[in-house]
Write an enzyme that holds these catalytic residues in place. Sequence first.
Site: not given
Length: 549
Positions: A49, A90, A158, A278, A283, A287, A425
């Site tokens: 991710d 996501s 996800t 995942e 991710d 961030h 993102h």
Amino acid sequence: MKRFFMQRKNLIVSAILILCLILSTLAFAQQEQDENQQKVKNVILMIPDGMTIAHTTLSRWYQGGEPLSMDEIACGLVKTYSANNPITDSAPAATAYATGYKTQNRYISIYPEMVSMPGVGQVEEKDFYKPIVTILEAAKKVGKSTGLVFTCQFPHATPAAFASHTDNRNDYESIAEQMVYNQVDVVLGGGYKYIDKNQRKDKEDLAGYLKQNGFFVTTSWQEAKNFSGKKIWGLFAQDAMHYDFDRNGTGEPSLAEMTQKALQILSKNRNGFFLMVEGSEIDWASHANDPVGVVSEVLAFDKAVKVALDFAKSRDDTAVIIASDHANGGMSLGNYTTKYDTALLNDFLAYITKAKRTGAGIEEHLGNNKTDENIKKIVSEYYGINDLTSDEINAIKNAKAGNLNYVLGPIISKRSNIGWTSNGHTGEEVVLYAYHPNGYIPRGVIDNTEICDYMAEILGIDLGSFNENAYISNIDLEEKGYDVSIDTINPSNVQLVINKGSKTYIIPQNKNVVLEGSNQYKLKYVSVYIPSAKRFFVSSEIESLIKLP
């Protein structure tokens, strides 16, 4: 003589026809053989991710330039935009992988009502919000085992996209209930509190439901590791699991260990399986603009990739597909202050290779002891940084709970020549990786929806046929003459009520059951309520149960 030539001509024509028939038969046989060679029994979809090329480059450098396990199967790029935005979140990104359809931001495996991106087909109004059958749900319907492995909490976007349907990705309680009633065979990751009746707002005993339906439910990795059955929910943290660099002493398994266990269990099914793995917190580190977290999670994910590839290469019936759902952070190796013609590798790695914990791990270690001296001591010990400014010390002191990595990440990035453009993102393509035992893999630049199309094709699943008549809405039922109402007295347990003669059928949201007096019937799919649209979707065989004259 003329008769002789006519006979000869007829023989030639007959021979040509026979030859054409033979060639056609051979071509058909070859096509059938090629299609059979494309089919596999098992698919492992792996989603790092938020991962981009900068993430993998930095992780490679971190391990001395050694290749990542996924490097050898890189084969293309994936377009990631959603139905209504160039930059996806996501939920629609995972929806594209799970269903083969684009939806809008925040939506999970339902059709959109807003479409604005080029090339995305508009949905008919009657299908707005309708649940879309996922590759996991379809795989289960054709007799395959199903699994989800992750490090976030299981109702997160996800994993949720493969086994639930909603217009609100943050409605964790409803998502969790749907995922439980979908009875995914193997679920390994975080989020126990979402099945615990003592921690859920609606007090639903989802852990009890799983146990009643033959699942082994545990929060202990040791118990999960020793499990020898076929159905397990192992949730090793109340919410999300730790970053891999921070995992020591927690008792939590690695992503690779959970992947190994999932494959061990799922491969017991002779009909095959579908597994989604995942790397959830790549991710989250992105961030926070935390390069240490990025390296922690990319390398943890890559170890899981090795497990999956080793499994696939030891057999001839398993494909592995790897693709991030989107890019994140706008990470770059080099920033505005970098003198790229003189910068050495150590200028990028000096502090990152010394790091013993991510920013989140440092926060746990610091606790409430945020004196100047303790901050300096901890940051020096865990990162090798000995020149914190007074502004940086104050920023660490004043960081909101759960957000220290948002402070420490940029501190390390600045000293490591790493740039970031965003805490969110970004919209560029991501790398596609694929392995197939017979080399049948997608290549080039493809759309994210094509990942699902490819998986369905090689598994021999016709997703279109599943979706054709899967769901019917309360509006459809009313138009057909049913006496239908939506009971919202208890917002945590909205119900569709259908009256027919002296009988009343009650269909609770997020479950796959129908109640009629003391009778209970099971439906093929979980029921879904969309509050914003006042639409209630129920599995379409409800009509055959009610049998309207």
